[in-house]
Design an enzyme around this catalytic site. Sequence first.
Site, PDB file in Angstrom:
ATOM      1  N   ILE A  31       0.833  -1.204   0.000  1.00  0.00           N
ATOM      2  CA  ILE A  31       0.000   0.000   0.000  1.00  0.00           C
ATOM      3  C   ILE A  31       0.865   1.251   0.000  1.00  0.00           C
ATOM      4  O   ILE A  31       0.573   2.223  -0.683  1.00  0.00           O
ATOM      5  CB  ILE A  31      -0.953  -0.004   1.218  1.00  0.00           C
ATOM      6  N   GLN A  93       8.532  -5.676  12.384  1.00  0.00           N
ATOM      7  CA  GLN A  93       7.484  -6.458  11.734  1.00  0.00           C
ATOM      8  C   GLN A  93       6.138  -5.921  12.200  1.00  0.00           C
ATOM      9  O   GLN A  93       5.893  -5.789  13.403  1.00  0.00           O
ATOM     10  CB  GLN A  93       7.600  -7.944  12.063  1.00  0.00           C
ATOM     11  N   HIS A  99       6.848 -12.137   5.252  1.00  0.00           N
ATOM     12  CA  HIS A  99       6.850 -11.502   3.931  1.00  0.00           C
ATOM     13  C   HIS A  99       8.241 -10.979   3.624  1.00  0.00           C
ATOM     14  O   HIS A  99       9.011 -10.651   4.519  1.00  0.00           O
ATOM     15  CB  HIS A  99       5.795 -10.398   3.824  1.00  0.00           C
ATOM     16  N   HIS A 101      10.334  -8.215   1.362  1.00  0.00           N
ATOM     17  CA  HIS A 101      10.286  -6.976   0.597  1.00  0.00           C
ATOM     18  C   HIS A 101      11.389  -7.026  -0.453  1.00  0.00           C
ATOM     19  O   HIS A 101      12.558  -7.243  -0.115  1.00  0.00           O
ATOM     20  CB  HIS A 101      10.571  -5.761   1.498  1.00  0.00           C
TER      21      HIS A 101
END
Length: 145
Positions: A31, A93, A99, A101
Amino acid sequence: MSSCVFCGIVRGDEPARVVGESPAALAFLPIRPAAVGHTLIIPRDHVRDIWELTPALAASVMETVLKMSHAIRNALAPEGLNLITSAGRAASQTVFHVHFHLVPRWTGDQIGDMWPPRGNGFGEDAPTEWASRLSAAFDAQTADH
């Protein structure tokens, strides 16, 4: 996990700009990207952080990370790339679904230097102690598997 936003993206319940996928992983744009082309890669299965990844799932997810890193290089021609994952609040985190990046980098970009200046204050003998502790822990982990 029903309350996990990344699990919601995997299920299709949450919106996301998906840019790649594999049987094990999903790649999408965050986002609030840190750079042009910043991409997140997550396993489809809910796993809290890197410490909970199994070797088999890690290998499958990393295959997607590698493919997406090449796609970023081919599409955007960055000068460099950071691969970042965080485990726990102390490491920043914020979404507790592992996840990765992929952050394309260019000289002089807004991100700046990631590392602290030299002169860390640890002392000359500290790395020797760390090395023996880490080596013993690694050997014990390897013996367990």
